[in-house]
Design an enzyme around this catalytic site. Structure first.
Site, PDB file in Angstrom:
ATOM      1  N   HIS A  34       0.861  -1.184   0.000  1.00  0.00           N
ATOM      2  CA  HIS A  34       0.000   0.000   0.000  1.00  0.00           C
ATOM      3  C   HIS A  34       0.901   1.239   0.000  1.00  0.00           C
ATOM      4  O   HIS A  34       2.135   1.122  -0.081  1.00  0.00           O
ATOM      5  CB  HIS A  34      -0.964  -0.031   1.190  1.00  0.00           C
ATOM      6  CG  HIS A  34      -0.281  -0.288   2.509  1.00  0.00           C
ATOM      7  ND1 HIS A  34       0.572   0.611   3.103  1.00  0.00           N
ATOM      8  CD2 HIS A  34      -0.320  -1.370   3.338  1.00  0.00           C
ATOM      9  CE1 HIS A  34       1.020   0.116   4.233  1.00  0.00           C
ATOM     10  NE2 HIS A  34       0.513  -1.096   4.399  1.00  0.00           N
ATOM     11  N   HIS A  37       3.984   1.346   2.213  1.00  0.00           N
ATOM     12  CA  HIS A  37       5.170   0.671   1.658  1.00  0.00           C
ATOM     13  C   HIS A  37       5.817   1.561   0.590  1.00  0.00           C
ATOM     14  O   HIS A  37       7.046   1.669   0.520  1.00  0.00           O
ATOM     15  CB  HIS A  37       4.786  -0.662   1.004  1.00  0.00           C
ATOM     16  CG  HIS A  37       4.297  -1.696   1.963  1.00  0.00           C
ATOM     17  ND1 HIS A  37       3.002  -2.143   1.980  1.00  0.00           N
ATOM     18  CD2 HIS A  37       4.946  -2.384   2.948  1.00  0.00           C
ATOM     19  CE1 HIS A  37       2.859  -3.069   2.920  1.00  0.00           C
ATOM     20  NE2 HIS A  37       4.021  -3.228   3.520  1.00  0.00           N
ATOM     21  N   GLN A  61       6.401 -15.425  12.534  1.00  0.00           N
ATOM     22  CA  GLN A  61       6.044 -14.292  13.385  1.00  0.00           C
ATOM     23  C   GLN A  61       4.557 -14.229  13.705  1.00  0.00           C
ATOM     24  O   GLN A  61       4.099 -13.299  14.352  1.00  0.00           O
ATOM     25  CB  GLN A  61       6.528 -12.972  12.768  1.00  0.00           C
ATOM     26  CG  GLN A  61       5.779 -12.519  11.539  1.00  0.00           C
ATOM     27  CD  GLN A  61       6.455 -11.323  10.889  1.00  0.00           C
ATOM     28  OE1 GLN A  61       7.510 -11.453  10.261  1.00  0.00           O
ATOM     29  NE2 GLN A  61       5.879 -10.141  11.046  1.00  0.00           N
ATOM     30  N   ASP A 150       5.087   0.398  13.119  1.00  0.00           N
ATOM     31  CA  ASP A 150       5.527  -0.740  13.931  1.00  0.00           C
ATOM     32  C   ASP A 150       6.670  -0.274  14.825  1.00  0.00           C
ATOM     33  O   ASP A 150       7.834  -0.666  14.642  1.00  0.00           O
ATOM     34  CB  ASP A 150       5.951  -1.888  13.013  1.00  0.00           C
ATOM     35  CG  ASP A 150       4.778  -2.403  12.206  1.00  0.00           C
ATOM     36  OD1 ASP A 150       3.830  -2.922  12.800  1.00  0.00           O
ATOM     37  OD2 ASP A 150       4.790  -2.247  10.962  1.00  0.00           O
ATOM     38  N   GLN A 153       8.713  -2.855  16.662  1.00  0.00           N
ATOM     39  CA  GLN A 153       9.479  -3.666  15.695  1.00  0.00           C
ATOM     40  C   GLN A 153      10.781  -2.945  15.312  1.00  0.00           C
ATOM     41  O   GLN A 153      11.850  -3.563  15.222  1.00  0.00           O
ATOM     42  CB  GLN A 153       8.636  -3.919  14.445  1.00  0.00           C
ATOM     43  CG  GLN A 153       9.422  -4.559  13.302  1.00  0.00           C
ATOM     44  CD  GLN A 153       8.533  -5.057  12.182  1.00  0.00           C
ATOM     45  OE1 GLN A 153       7.977  -6.128  12.278  1.00  0.00           O
ATOM     46  NE2 GLN A 153       8.410  -4.279  11.112  1.00  0.00           N
ATOM     47  N   VAL A 176       2.461   6.569   7.417  1.00  0.00           N
ATOM     48  CA  VAL A 176       1.598   7.218   6.417  1.00  0.00           C
ATOM     49  C   VAL A 176       0.156   6.954   6.845  1.00  0.00           C
ATOM     50  O   VAL A 176      -0.199   5.827   7.219  1.00  0.00           O
ATOM     51  CB  VAL A 176       1.847   6.640   5.008  1.00  0.00           C
ATOM     52  CG1 VAL A 176       0.952   7.332   3.982  1.00  0.00           C
ATOM     53  CG2 VAL A 176       3.316   6.803   4.620  1.00  0.00           C
ATOM     54  N   SER A 186      -1.679  -3.260   5.884  1.00  0.00           N
ATOM     55  CA  SER A 186      -2.255  -4.301   5.020  1.00  0.00           C
ATOM     56  C   SER A 186      -3.539  -4.847   5.642  1.00  0.00           C
ATOM     57  O   SER A 186      -4.431  -5.302   4.939  1.00  0.00           O
ATOM     58  CB  SER A 186      -1.252  -5.436   4.837  1.00  0.00           C
ATOM     59  OG  SER A 186      -0.056  -4.905   4.338  1.00  0.00           O
ATOM     60  N   ARG A 187      -3.626  -4.789   6.954  1.00  0.00           N
ATOM     61  CA  ARG A 187      -4.808  -5.335   7.635  1.00  0.00           C
ATOM     62  C   ARG A 187      -6.055  -4.481   7.417  1.00  0.00           C
ATOM     63  O   ARG A 187      -7.171  -4.969   7.602  1.00  0.00           O
ATOM     64  CB  ARG A 187      -4.539  -5.482   9.129  1.00  0.00           C
ATOM     65  CG  ARG A 187      -3.543  -6.583   9.436  1.00  0.00           C
ATOM     66  CD  ARG A 187      -3.498  -6.897  10.917  1.00  0.00           C
ATOM     67  NE  ARG A 187      -2.892  -8.189  11.164  1.00  0.00           N
ATOM     68  CZ  ARG A 187      -1.592  -8.396  11.273  1.00  0.00           C
ATOM     69  NH1 ARG A 187      -0.760  -7.388  11.174  1.00  0.00           N
ATOM     70  NH2 ARG A 187      -1.109  -9.608  11.484  1.00  0.00           N
TER      71      ARG A 187
HETATM   72  O1  PAF Z   1       6.718  -5.286   9.054  1.00  0.00           O
HETATM   73  C1  PAF Z   1       6.594  -6.334   8.356  1.00  0.00           C
HETATM   74  O2  PAF Z   1       5.936  -6.338   7.339  1.00  0.00           O
HETATM   75  C2  PAF Z   1       7.284  -7.608   8.827  1.00  0.00           C
HETATM   76  O3  PAF Z   1       7.277  -7.726  10.204  1.00  0.00           O
HETATM   77  C3  PAF Z   1       8.706  -7.769   8.253  1.00  0.00           C
HETATM   78  C4  PAF Z   1       9.643  -6.692   8.778  1.00  0.00           C
HETATM   79  C5  PAF Z   1       8.665  -7.741   6.739  1.00  0.00           C
HETATM   80  C6  PAF Z   1       9.284  -9.123   8.683  1.00  0.00           C
HETATM   81  O4  PAF Z   1       8.518 -10.176   8.222  1.00  0.00           O
END
Ligand code: PAF
Length: 279
Positions: A34, A37, A61, A150, A153, A176, A186-187
């Site tokens: 999207h 990204h 994950q 994230d 993350q 964004v 994406s969700r």
């Molecule tokens: O943020 C994500 O889309 C995922 O956690 C990643 C960093 C691609 C790892 O699978």
């Protein structure tokens, strides 16, 4: 745009590019691309001579099998988006390429991965860390780009890259949002029209709290109550957590200060959305 499916081929491509003195930017994704990204791609393309994007839905994950099953997959559309964004290489390994028979090494991340997402999605960050390190070893980029939506993350990946001496700059890119403030994810594609109309309330409340806490210090308890009441009285969403943490250590704090981040996870039926704001 070249499509590469094997680790050995991307490693060969990357060594040749580095020998030729090219910088390589890398954006790991799980597809369902999207505009969030696209923003990462544009930063990488602007800052590097080559850009690689990976698409791999990483089973390691997902702590919940139905979430993995429901994760949107749209490779044809993703190819078009990557092409339009001037990506040089799309790395699309299949699960057997990433996790061949006999695969058995998992990275275990320390305290930074233990609260918030780590608490509510056991094993999630070990899975993220493992796949990101594998991807970084395959692509060997100069820099790798991650979205600030994230928030935890990004902190986890910075920690792992530092701890394991991986020579790659980690670049975080601001979230964004759509025109109503909803963080792109994406969700979001799985939300019903009603949920899509209500979900921007997450950011409306976070923004309100940020503005209030600029003028007065606020206790974490007041913020938690304000947000939870706001979501649960005006939408069909349910708050999974709202944590107020130090932006660097991610430790919970009692009262806001500059350098505080508010992180939330909200369920709309079976769709889980996360967001955060930094004060
Ligand atoms: O943020 C994500 O889309 C995922 O956690 C990643 C960093 C691609 C790892 O699978």
């Amino acid at each position: 745009m070249r499509i590469i499916r094997s680790v050995s081929e991307i490693q060969e491509w990357s060594s040749a590019e580095r020998r030729a003195g090219k910088s390589i930017g890398f954006v790991p994704t799980m597809g369902a691309l999207h505009l969030g990204h696209a923003e990462l791609f544009r930063r990488s393309v602007a800052e590097n001579q080559r850009t690689v994007v990976s698409i791999f839905v990483n089973s390691l994950q997902f702590n919940n099998a139905s979430d993995l099953e429901a994760y949107p997959r749209q490779l044809e559309q993703d190819l078009l988006i990557a092409e339009r964004e001037n990506i040089d290489v799309l790395f699309v390994p299949n699960p057997e390429e990433m996790y061949p028979e006999g695969f058995s090494s998992i990275i275990s991340v320390g305290s930074i991965a233990k609260n918030m997402e780590g608490l509510h999605r056991p094993g999630h960050f070990d899975g993220v860390a493992t796949v990101v390190v594998k991807l970084l070893n395959a692509v060997a980029p100069t820099g790798s780009y991650f979205g600030e939506k994230d928030f935890q993350q990004v902190a986890v990946i910075r920690q792992v890259v530092r701890d394991l001496n991986i020579s790659c700059e980690i670049v975080s890119v601001p979230t964004v949002r759509d025109e109503y403030g909803l963080a792109l994810s994406s969700r979001n594609a799985r939300l019903t029209p009603d949920q899509l109309a209500q979900a921007p309330q997450i950011y409306v409340l976070l923004d309100e709290i940020t503005k209030m806490s600029r003028t007065t210090k606020m206790s974490s308890r007041t913020i938690q109550e304000h947000f939870t009441n706001g979501i649960e009285s005006s939408t069909a969403g349910t708050v999974e957590y709202i944590e107020i943490v130090d932006s660097l250590t991610l430790n919970p704090i009692a009262t806001t200060y500059e350098g505080t981040t508010i992180c939330v996870a909200v369920w709309f039926d079976d769709v889980r959305l996360i967001d955060n704001v930094s004060i």
